[in-house]
Design a protein around this motif. Sequence first.
Motif, mmCIF file in Angstrom:
data_model
loop_
_atom_site.group_PDB
_atom_site.id
_atom_site.type_symbol
_atom_site.label_atom_id
_atom_site.label_comp_id
_atom_site.label_asym_id
_atom_site.label_seq_id
_atom_site.Cartn_x
_atom_site.Cartn_y
_atom_site.Cartn_z
ATOM 1 N N VAL B 172 0.874 -1.174 0.000
ATOM 2 C CA VAL B 172 0.000 0.000 0.000
ATOM 3 C C VAL B 172 0.912 1.224 0.000
ATOM 4 O O VAL B 172 1.577 1.523 0.993
ATOM 5 N N ALA B 173 0.977 1.900 -1.147
ATOM 6 C CA ALA B 173 1.884 3.046 -1.299
ATOM 7 C C ALA B 173 1.274 4.276 -0.625
ATOM 8 O O ALA B 173 0.053 4.380 -0.492
ATOM 9 N N PRO B 174 2.128 5.209 -0.165
ATOM 10 C CA PRO B 174 1.631 6.401 0.521
ATOM 11 C C PRO B 174 1.269 7.535 -0.440
ATOM 12 O O PRO B 174 1.751 7.565 -1.574
ATOM 13 N N PRO B 175 0.434 8.484 0.030
ATOM 14 C CA PRO B 175 0.165 9.683 -0.780
ATOM 15 C C PRO B 175 1.341 10.648 -0.709
ATOM 16 O O PRO B 175 2.125 10.608 0.237
ATOM 17 N N ASP B 176 1.449 11.540 -1.678
ATOM 18 C CA ASP B 176 2.471 12.596 -1.657
ATOM 19 C C ASP B 176 2.160 13.605 -0.559
ATOM 20 O O ASP B 176 0.997 13.809 -0.251
ATOM 21 N N ILE B 205 1.127 -6.828 -5.622
ATOM 22 C CA ILE B 205 0.127 -5.854 -6.076
ATOM 23 C C ILE B 205 0.357 -4.545 -5.340
ATOM 24 O O ILE B 205 0.328 -4.489 -4.104
ATOM 25 N N ILE B 206 0.621 -3.496 -6.121
ATOM 26 C CA ILE B 206 0.818 -2.170 -5.528
ATOM 27 C C ILE B 206 -0.510 -1.423 -5.592
ATOM 28 O O ILE B 206 -1.086 -1.264 -6.677
ATOM 29 N N LEU B 207 -0.991 -1.004 -4.429
ATOM 30 C CA LEU B 207 -2.230 -0.224 -4.365
ATOM 31 C C LEU B 207 -1.823 1.210 -4.078
ATOM 32 O O LEU B 207 -1.267 1.512 -3.022
ATOM 33 N N ILE B 236 4.336 -8.298 -11.023
ATOM 34 C CA ILE B 236 3.972 -7.006 -10.413
ATOM 35 C C ILE B 236 2.722 -6.447 -11.089
ATOM 36 O O ILE B 236 2.620 -6.447 -12.314
ATOM 37 N N GLU B 237 1.771 -6.007 -10.269
ATOM 38 C CA GLU B 237 0.638 -5.239 -10.799
ATOM 39 C C GLU B 237 0.599 -3.902 -10.074
ATOM 40 O O GLU B 237 0.829 -3.850 -8.865
ATOM 41 N N TRP B 238 0.305 -2.848 -10.818
ATOM 42 C CA TRP B 238 0.169 -1.531 -10.191
ATOM 43 C C TRP B 238 -1.247 -1.019 -10.420
ATOM 44 O O TRP B 238 -1.721 -0.988 -11.562
#
Lengths: 95, 418
Positions: B172-176, B205-207, B236-238
């Motif tokens: 789970v990637a962070p917001p800017d 899986i990158i969310l 990898i899925e983005w």
Amino acid sequence: MQLKQRLTALWLMWSLPVFAEINPQLVALNCVSCHQDHAAPERGIPLLVGLSAQTIQQDLLDFKYDRKSATLMPRIAKGFSDDELRVIAEYIAQH
Amino acid sequence: MTAGAGVLSGCENVRHKNTMANVVVVGGGFGGATAAKTLRSLAADLNITLIEPKADYITCPGSNWLFAGLTSLPQLTVDYLALKQRHGIRLVTDSVKSIDRDRRRLRLTSGQDLAYDRLILSPGIAFQWDAISGYTAAMANVFPHAWQAGTQTTLLVRQLQAMPAGGVVLIVAPPDPYRCPPGPYERASMMAYWLKQHNPRAKIIILDPKRGFSKQALFEAGWRQHFRYGTADSLIEWHSLADNPITQLDAQTHTVISDFGDRFRGDVLNIIPAQTAATLASEASLTDKSGWCPVNPQTSQSLFDPYIHVIGDAAHFAPIPKSAFAANSEAKACAIAVYSLLNEQTASTANWLNICYSLITPEHGISVAGIYELDGEHAVAAVREAGGVSQVGSPELPILEADYARSAYQSLVNNSFR
Ligand SMILES: Cc1cc2nc3c(=O)[nH]c(=O)nc-3n(C[C@H](O)[C@H](O)[C@H](O)COP(=O)(O)OP(=O)(O)OC[C@H]3O[C@@H](n4cnc5c(N)ncnc54)[C@H](O)[C@@H]3O)c2cc1C
């Protein structure tokens, strides 16, 4: 300070109030963030120690005008005027 | 402020005026270490104190390489001996509890009190634990963020290696804005490199709450080349969830849930929460409503306190990204500014450099570069003619860049800490 230098300084101050003069010391400090790996001389980023001002300046101009194939340095050298590159090269060679 | 004034200020009568001043640096990361070291190189007889609670510092740069088995924690660890012995920095192994801005004093956790004439803060980041409900500081010991290197990273490495065949990793990637914009994508690459050899039917899986990400075209090209990206059995899925970000964790079922209720289950969950400046900065009222510390970039002085300079991830230097390289560069401009202020000189005009390398595989490196200066409004701006991402061309370039990535890491660590 010599009178002549003082006058030059005053001239600069009055004639170029928004002219952002480059500080070669600060730029050079940033250059050595990368050029300070002594561990991997063959496969690493080349060291700059021992290079003459002229060599460094010529390299930087070649990077800037895409006369020398490279991965990164052209993207850095394009950020400076030819004159700034000269001043930076001189500073690095002297320190 | 005129640039020319700096030229006049070398006069000897003011030069030594304030050199016995006390400069205290808080935080021995890339920003703090570089600031202390640079300041010493400018002023041999200044009192410079560095306050850092940890005896050893584990670098976040390079920590993604652990997932591919390319390095080890000891190789990513530096101590403060060189700063102490070679550079004469007074080291206090403690943490700052509070800042008494009116009296210019620091209260340390041990109870000690310390005065400063100028304070340089480089305390790094804090996590916004309320951004994903159910993901608490305690929960990070189960589902690591690994966004501060050390035990968090080794935990995630172990989870990756223990994952069942064909399992799913959720990132789970962070917001800017956040620390290290290409970081989540380098991490996915390094995990995929390992999985390809040991668990080839697995999936990452990158969310992402963002619509795009740093060096995206280069990452995706690399993923296509090495990890079948874009095909049904891609490693990898983005997924961009820009209008529907992850807002909830259901720990029991290893599931993260989006705003609209979409559910994603993973065997390994790497949740990287939204970030702000470190707690010390917010508690000292040095942050604005963005959660970061606004500064005058020329001197890095806090907009709320001219005796406090903030650099590194905690400070707002946008558009300079939050990276170790940038923290190092900000520290150098800051050291020059602090030195000038102590000597009542006008500092030369600041400029900054940032280069972020990422590895997609051990033989495939990519980079993004930026040169930054002050614009007409005294705000930070990228020099338009310079910078940008790696060129695509000869197949040798990514191999060279992978070597340079490792070299640049070593060099930056040497330059900051040794
Ligand atoms: C996975 C990952 C990969 C990365 N890769 C790269 C990369 O390849 N290249 C790159 O340039 N950047 C990279 N980064 C980013 C880089 O780690 C940060 O930008 C950098 O560490 C910022 O330095 P800093 O000095 O601001 O903060 P930090 O390095 O976090 O240092 C802050 C220090 O302050 C101390 N501290 C905090 N509060 C207090 C207190 N109250 N009292 C005393 N001390 C305190 C902490 O203990 C810490 O040591 C990466 C980050 C991550 C997470």
